[in-house]
Enzyme design. Structure first.
Site, PDB file in Angstrom:
ATOM      1  N   ASP A 153      10.559 -11.364  -3.732  1.00 14.40           N
ATOM      2  CA  ASP A 153      11.460 -12.004  -2.772  1.00 14.40           C
ATOM      3  C   ASP A 153      12.787 -12.319  -3.454  1.00 14.40           C
ATOM      4  OD1 ASP A 153       9.285 -12.044  -0.945  1.00 14.40           O
ATOM      5  OD2 ASP A 153       8.535 -13.859  -1.924  1.00 14.40           O
ATOM      6  N   SER A 193       4.535 -10.678  -4.162  1.00 15.30           N
ATOM      7  CA  SER A 193       5.757 -10.624  -3.363  1.00 15.30           C
ATOM      8  C   SER A 193       6.996 -10.578  -4.260  1.00 15.30           C
ATOM      9  CB  SER A 193       5.830 -11.848  -2.448  1.00 15.30           C
ATOM     10  OG  SER A 193       6.712 -11.640  -1.378  1.00 15.30           O
ATOM     11  N   SER A 213       6.992  -8.103   0.191  1.00 17.85           N
ATOM     12  CA  SER A 213       8.307  -8.425  -0.368  1.00 17.85           C
ATOM     13  C   SER A 213       9.393  -8.561   0.684  1.00 17.85           C
ATOM     14  CB  SER A 213       8.713  -7.346  -1.377  1.00 17.85           C
ATOM     15  OG  SER A 213       7.756  -7.232  -2.402  1.00 17.85           O
TER      16      SER A 213
END
Length: 336
Positions: free
Chosen positions: A273, A271, A233
């Site tokens: 993000d 992830s 991340s």
């Protein structure tokens, strides 16, 4: 500490926009950063980083703000109200995934104790996280209320420490040890110069590429070798003194997420993000969208530099169960 100066990163990346005075998010006047690091031998590598806008006072309850989601495998507390109202009501706290919920409660308690909040009955705490479970015993949830309050109370306008500090203590990204990184770039809208400042908590996977060249480490395949690995991340906090409204800040925030790709992010399934962008100025009349190109470019450059800074400032770290995150050196990038 890094063995280079931030202006070396600026030159290496061939950036067009000049850094601010300190090349940090704190170049935006009225933005302070506080950090608390929690370590215990090789078992614990965690902490808290707080971004505190001074403009959030009793006379001004919110700032224009937007969130951009690259991949939403994350626990960004407070995101939906920002998306709905375009307003930031609290400082932004970053920490470890399983400590995010305690941090949010601590942030609410800190805000309610502030002058002017004696009658507050609704508040939207903003807490982002990355998973430091590769290097740290994340299930311990070692971040306490006291750590969060200490980060908030100790926030200063100085250039923040980078690397394995605060919320970045247990991070690794692109095959190397990572953590907290910061940078700023100037941008002109019309006849006025503004600052775009970025702070990142970098913890994402991919293959590091700098100036088009891949930079590999002996840990590049750790996600493939560790099927239960999670937390690829990145949290990006962007502050500016440009008079942008929430919709325009959303456009800016998306560029911050795009900047991860310039360094090789692979935006995996796991992830989280996110970019949170806020302005310290409430615009009476926002600039035309067509005038925002310099801000977009400054955002891409500042985010790219902040991520690279987070890597260069982080030394090789041995974590739980003997796991190793190797440090990125200047020699990796220059071949010197």
């Amino acid at each position: 500490m890094p063995d280079h100066a931030p202006d070396s990163v600026h030159a290496l990346l061939h950036h067009a926009h000049a850094p601010g005075a300190c090349d940090a998010i704190t170049d935006v006047a009225g933005v302070r950063v506080g950090q608390v690091t929690v370590r215990e031998g090789s078992r614990l590598h965690t902490g808290v980083t707080a971004v505190v806008p001074d403009a959030l006072t009793t006379a001004r309850a919110s700032l224009p703000c937007a969130v951009a989601v690259g991949n939403g495998h994350g626990k960004l507390i407070g995101a939906t109200q920002i998306a709905e109202l375009g307003a930031l009501e609290t400082p932004i706290v970053l920490t470890s995934t399983l400590s995010a919920f305690r941090a949010a409660d601590a942030l609410v308690g800190w805000m309610l104790a502030r002058p002017g909040h004696e009658r507050t009955i609704s508040l939207n705490p903003v807490v982002g996280e990355c998973n430091d479970g590769w290097l740290s015993d994340i299930r311990t949830r070692a971040v306490t209320d006291a750590h969060v309050v200490q980060a908030l109370e100790s926030a200063t306008p100085d250039r923040p420490e980078e690397g394995s500090v605060g919320a970045g203590t247990g991070m690794d990204a692109l095959g190397f040890k990572a953590g907290i990184g910061t940078a700023s770039r100037t941008a002109r809208i019309g006849l006025e110069d503004y600052v775009v400042g970025v702070l990142v908590q970098a913890n994402f996977s991919g293959t590091l590429r700098v100036a088009g060249r891949p930079v590999l480490s002996n840990q590049q395949d750790r996600h493939a070798r560790t099927p239960d690995a999670q937390g690829n991340s990145c949290m990006i906090v962007l502050a500016t003194n440009a008079p942008l409204d929430a919709r325009q800040l959303g456009r800016v925030a998306r560029r911050a997420v795009y900047a991860m790709g310039r360094l090789g992010a692979d935006y995996r399934h796991g992830s989280g993000d996110y970019a949170i962008a806020f302005s310290t100025v409430a615009p009476a009349r926002p600039p035309a969208d067509a005038a925002l190109n310099p801000v977009f470019t400054a955002t891409l450059e500042a985010t790219e530099a902040a991520i690279l800074q987070s890597l260069l400032a982080s030394p090789t770290t041995v974590g739980r169960e003997g796991r190793v995150a190797p440090g990125l050196t200047w020699e990796h990038l220059t071949g010197a």
